[in-house]
Scaffold this active site. Structure first.
Site, PDB file in Angstrom:
ATOM      1  N   LYS A  23     -13.272 -56.686 -12.743  1.00 30.35           N
ATOM      2  CA  LYS A  23     -14.515 -56.002 -13.131  1.00 30.35           C
ATOM      3  C   LYS A  23     -14.489 -55.693 -14.627  1.00 30.35           C
ATOM      4  CE  LYS A  23     -15.026 -51.366 -12.979  1.00 30.35           C
ATOM      5  NZ  LYS A  23     -15.576 -50.877 -14.238  1.00 30.35           N
ATOM      6  N   ASN A  24     -13.283 -55.415 -15.171  1.00 28.82           N
ATOM      7  CA  ASN A  24     -13.216 -54.987 -16.571  1.00 28.82           C
ATOM      8  C   ASN A  24     -13.014 -56.134 -17.548  1.00 28.82           C
ATOM      9  OD1 ASN A  24     -13.687 -52.497 -15.572  1.00 28.82           O
ATOM     10  ND2 ASN A  24     -11.586 -51.739 -15.800  1.00 28.82           N
ATOM     11  N   CYS A 121     -18.886 -44.033 -15.086  1.00 29.92           N
ATOM     12  CA  CYS A 121     -18.331 -43.020 -14.192  1.00 29.92           C
ATOM     13  C   CYS A 121     -18.218 -41.671 -14.911  1.00 29.92           C
ATOM     14  CB  CYS A 121     -16.940 -43.456 -13.717  1.00 29.92           C
ATOM     15  SG  CYS A 121     -17.022 -44.831 -12.582  1.00 29.92           S
ATOM     16  N   ASP A 311      -6.818 -46.103 -14.163  1.00 31.05           N
ATOM     17  CA  ASP A 311      -7.613 -46.430 -12.970  1.00 31.05           C
ATOM     18  C   ASP A 311      -6.767 -46.528 -11.716  1.00 31.05           C
ATOM     19  OD1 ASP A 311      -9.789 -48.801 -14.698  1.00 31.05           O
ATOM     20  OD2 ASP A 311      -9.542 -46.644 -14.839  1.00 31.05           O
TER      21      ASP A 311
HETATM   22  C1  EPZ Z   1     -12.496 -49.287 -19.919  1.00 30.84           C
HETATM   23  O1  EPZ Z   1     -13.384 -48.213 -20.191  1.00 30.84           O
HETATM   24  C2  EPZ Z   1     -12.614 -49.534 -18.429  1.00 30.84           C
HETATM   25  N1  EPZ Z   1     -14.001 -49.865 -18.091  1.00 30.84           N
HETATM   26  C3  EPZ Z   1     -12.175 -48.295 -17.656  1.00 30.84           C
HETATM   27  O2  EPZ Z   1     -12.234 -48.599 -16.275  1.00 30.84           O
HETATM   28  C4  EPZ Z   1     -10.729 -47.978 -18.030  1.00 30.84           C
HETATM   29  O3  EPZ Z   1     -10.321 -46.816 -17.353  1.00 30.84           O
HETATM   30  C5  EPZ Z   1     -10.653 -47.773 -19.538  1.00 30.84           C
HETATM   31  O4  EPZ Z   1     -11.133 -48.942 -20.230  1.00 30.84           O
HETATM   32  C6  EPZ Z   1      -9.222 -47.493 -20.004  1.00 30.84           C
HETATM   33  O5  EPZ Z   1      -8.404 -48.589 -19.666  1.00 30.84           O
HETATM   34  C7  EPZ Z   1     -14.476 -51.101 -18.383  1.00 30.84           C
HETATM   35  O6  EPZ Z   1     -13.776 -51.941 -18.932  1.00 30.84           O
HETATM   36  C8  EPZ Z   1     -15.895 -51.374 -17.989  1.00 30.84           C
HETATM   37  P1  EPZ Z   1     -11.858 -46.579 -23.468  1.00 30.84           P
HETATM   38  P2  EPZ Z   1     -13.740 -47.818 -21.724  1.00 30.84           P
HETATM   39  O7  EPZ Z   1     -12.840 -46.875 -24.533  1.00 30.84           O
HETATM   40  O8  EPZ Z   1     -13.707 -49.049 -22.564  1.00 30.84           O
HETATM   41  C9  EPZ Z   1     -12.422 -42.359 -25.484  1.00 30.84           C
HETATM   42  C10 EPZ Z   1     -12.863 -48.310 -14.049  1.00 30.84           C
HETATM   43  O9  EPZ Z   1     -12.662 -47.471 -13.161  1.00 30.84           O
HETATM   44  N2  EPZ Z   1     -13.454 -42.980 -26.332  1.00 30.84           N
HETATM   45  O10 EPZ Z   1     -10.508 -47.235 -23.512  1.00 30.84           O
HETATM   46  O11 EPZ Z   1     -14.972 -47.014 -21.706  1.00 30.84           O
HETATM   47  C11 EPZ Z   1     -12.887 -42.248 -24.031  1.00 30.84           C
HETATM   48  O12 EPZ Z   1     -13.701 -41.116 -23.865  1.00 30.84           O
HETATM   49  C12 EPZ Z   1     -13.179 -47.872 -15.455  1.00 30.84           C
HETATM   50  O13 EPZ Z   1     -12.815 -49.558 -13.874  1.00 30.84           O
HETATM   51  C13 EPZ Z   1     -14.014 -42.223 -27.361  1.00 30.84           C
HETATM   52  O14 EPZ Z   1     -13.660 -41.070 -27.577  1.00 30.84           O
HETATM   53  O15 EPZ Z   1     -12.483 -46.895 -22.042  1.00 30.84           O
HETATM   54  C14 EPZ Z   1     -11.586 -42.144 -23.291  1.00 30.84           C
HETATM   55  O16 EPZ Z   1     -11.116 -40.818 -23.328  1.00 30.84           O
HETATM   56  C15 EPZ Z   1     -13.071 -46.364 -15.611  1.00 30.84           C
HETATM   57  N3  EPZ Z   1     -14.984 -42.798 -28.135  1.00 30.84           N
HETATM   58  C16 EPZ Z   1     -10.637 -43.025 -24.121  1.00 30.84           C
HETATM   59  O17 EPZ Z   1     -11.261 -43.193 -25.404  1.00 30.84           O
HETATM   60  C17 EPZ Z   1     -15.404 -44.091 -27.933  1.00 30.84           C
HETATM   61  O18 EPZ Z   1     -16.284 -44.564 -28.673  1.00 30.84           O
HETATM   62  C18 EPZ Z   1     -10.426 -44.400 -23.497  1.00 30.84           C
HETATM   63  O19 EPZ Z   1     -11.700 -44.994 -23.350  1.00 30.84           O
HETATM   64  C19 EPZ Z   1     -14.829 -44.832 -26.884  1.00 30.84           C
HETATM   65  C20 EPZ Z   1     -13.845 -44.259 -26.098  1.00 30.84           C
END
Ligand code: EPZ
Length: 441
Positions: A23-24, A121, A311
């Site tokens: 999915k990711n 989510c 996850d």
């Molecule tokens: C991806 O989300 C995945 N989703 C998530 O899976 C996964 O948990 C996550 O990466 C971490 O591996 C998809 O790929 C669609 P991040 P993403 O940017 O890209 C902060 C699932 O269940 N952040 O790595 O949104 C954020 O708030 C989902 O399949 C900022 O502060 O995750 C978080 O605390 C859940 N500012 C941390 O970074 C930003 O602009 C990690 O987020 C972006 C992120």
């Protein structure tokens, strides 16, 4: 129409499930097709809601997306890409976060992008500040508009030296999708290097991109003026595989997960073994099973790759409610990912959540009032309850808790689970779960 699952617990899950494309990764590879000057083919595509959302967003922008009726493979033709109306984009974005990744490709393809306010989510604030800062560093003009953000780049995107404050998966993908056709060199330090990121790099390299991942997590991209299409088989979904593995432990069952890939699950497999789970690792998948004895408690800290993936923790916590002793989970990636434990506590689990960093290293959320550490004492007998699913992985955790509980549970809001788990009710039925699906009143 939303549905209600009525689950009668106490039946060990046993049998075989097939896990397909991640999915990711899959929705990101679909977006990458926009960068090409010819059609692309994506294989091993799961039938999940996130793929449907991106399909309709791409079609809205003039990309033709054809799905092979037998294999499900997608053929994406971006050669007639065009702008779309903001209201139409907003209507199709749903609760996915993927639209933010359309920025770079749309700017390269048609010179502008409108991104509606995002969903995703409810496991934290989910800001997009890193994404917007990255786009600005490439020379894009980012304007807040009613209902979303308008991004344009009159002079095109230029390569930049970028450093991420946190190895964000999404922001790393934003850089990759913007830099490959930007003018000049881009250097990204502090990048995420998850398997899904590496698979996206593989997709882009097939299209003609020049991308290298260096030893210090710096990703270097040499911009090229044009990219071709790709033909790619998506890597399998390690998060769905880990979810079924936890389901086998929780229900004292035995599940062969076809498609589970050891290479992408090494840290999970070590943890699974330490908890006392049984596994047989094969070439076409992994058998996960409860060995009949007791489960062991452990201290766990989530982290970016190659650490324990955030996850994976929610389904595993349900297994930890059955371990003999006290376990600790320190969630360092999202600030608010333990909301799902409320339903488990109502079912009889003994879980406390804390503001402190209960792990080996203090994380970004320490002393900021986020309940991001959990203490789980087991074993506890779970009893069926009425449950409303809070998020994707938490929802799957509720399902497996209900499957293991004494008595009957009514689970609502299960449509969220369709976002990331392909045909999960069919898979549950195939594993012998005892449940009914009815339309919500
Ligand atoms: C991806 O989300 C995945 N989703 C998530 O899976 C996964 O948990 C996550 O990466 C971490 O591996 C998809 O790929 C669609 P991040 P993403 O940017 O890209 C902060 C699932 O269940 N952040 O790595 O949104 C954020 O708030 C989902 O399949 C900022 O502060 O995750 C978080 O605390 C859940 N500012 C941390 O970074 C930003 O602009 C990690 O987020 C972006 C992120």
């Amino acid at each position: 129409m939303s549905s209600v699952l009525t689950i009668r617990g106490g039946v060990p899950l046993a049998g075989r499930v097939t896990v397909r494309g991640a999915k990711n990764l899959v929705p990101k590879a679909m977006v990458a097709a926009l960068l090409g000057n010819e059609p692309s083919v994506l294989r091993n595509v799961p039938e999940i809601k996130d793929v449907e959302v991106v399909t309709s967003l791409l079609q809205l922008h003039g990309v033709t997306v054809e799905k092979d009726p037998v294999t499900g493979d997608l053929t994406l033709d971006p050669t007639k890409a065009k702008t779309a109306s903001h209201t139409a984009i907003d209507a199709h974005a749903g609760d996915s976060r993927i639209p933010i990744l359309l920025c770079g490709p749309l700017i390269h393809a048609i010179g502008e992008a409108f991104i509606p306010d995002l969903g995703g989510c409810k496991i934290g604030d989910r800001p997009i500040d890193y994404h917007l800062n990255v786009l600005r560093q490439f020379g894009a003009v980012v304007e807040k508009r009613p209902g979303g953000i308008h991004i344009s780049a009159p002079d095109g995107l230029k390569g930049a030296k970028i450093s991420l404050p946190y190895p964000s998966v999404g922001a790393t993908e934003q850089v990759l999708l913007s830099a490959t056709r930007a003018e000049g060199i881009t250097e990204l330090s502090g990048a995420a290097t998850e398997p899904e990121i590496v698979d996206l790099i593989a997709v882009l390299q097939k299209m003609g991109a020049i991308i290298s991942v260096q030893t210090d997590r710096t990703i270097r991209i040499e911009g090229v003026p044009d990219l071709g299409g790709y033909n790619h088989r998506a890597l399998s979904d390690r998060n769905e595989s880990a979810s079924w593995a936890s389901a086998a432990l929780v229900t004292r069952g035995d599940i062969f997960v076809e498609g589970a890939t050891q290479r992408d699950m090494m840290t999970f497999l070590n943890t699974y073994r330490k908890v006392g789970g049984g596994m047989d690792i094969g070439d076409d998948g992994i058998r996960f099973y409860h060995k009949g004895g007791k489960l062991n408690p452990l201290v766990l800290e989530t982290d970016v790759h190659p650490g324990f993936m955030t996850d994976w923790q929610q389904p595993l916590i349900v297994a930890l409610t059955q371990a003999e002793g006290v376990s600790i989970v320190h969630e360092t990636v999202y600030e608010n990912r333990f909301g799902f434990t409320e339903a488990l506590i109502r079912m009889g689990a003994n879980i406390q959540v804390h503001r402190e960093c209960l792990g080996s290293v203090p994380c970004r959320f320490g002393q900021r009032n986020f309940l991001h550490s959990a203490v789980i004492s087991g074993p506890t007998q779970l009893t069926g309850a009425d449950i409303d699913v809070p998020d994707l992985r938490g929802g799957f955790s509720h399902l497996i808790a209900a499957l293991a509980a004494n008595g009957t549970s009514r689970v609502t809001g299960i449509d969220i689970i369709n976002r990331g788990y392909e045909r999960f009710t069919e898979k549950l039925a195939g594993l012998g779960a005892d449940f009914d699906i009815t339309a919500a009143k």
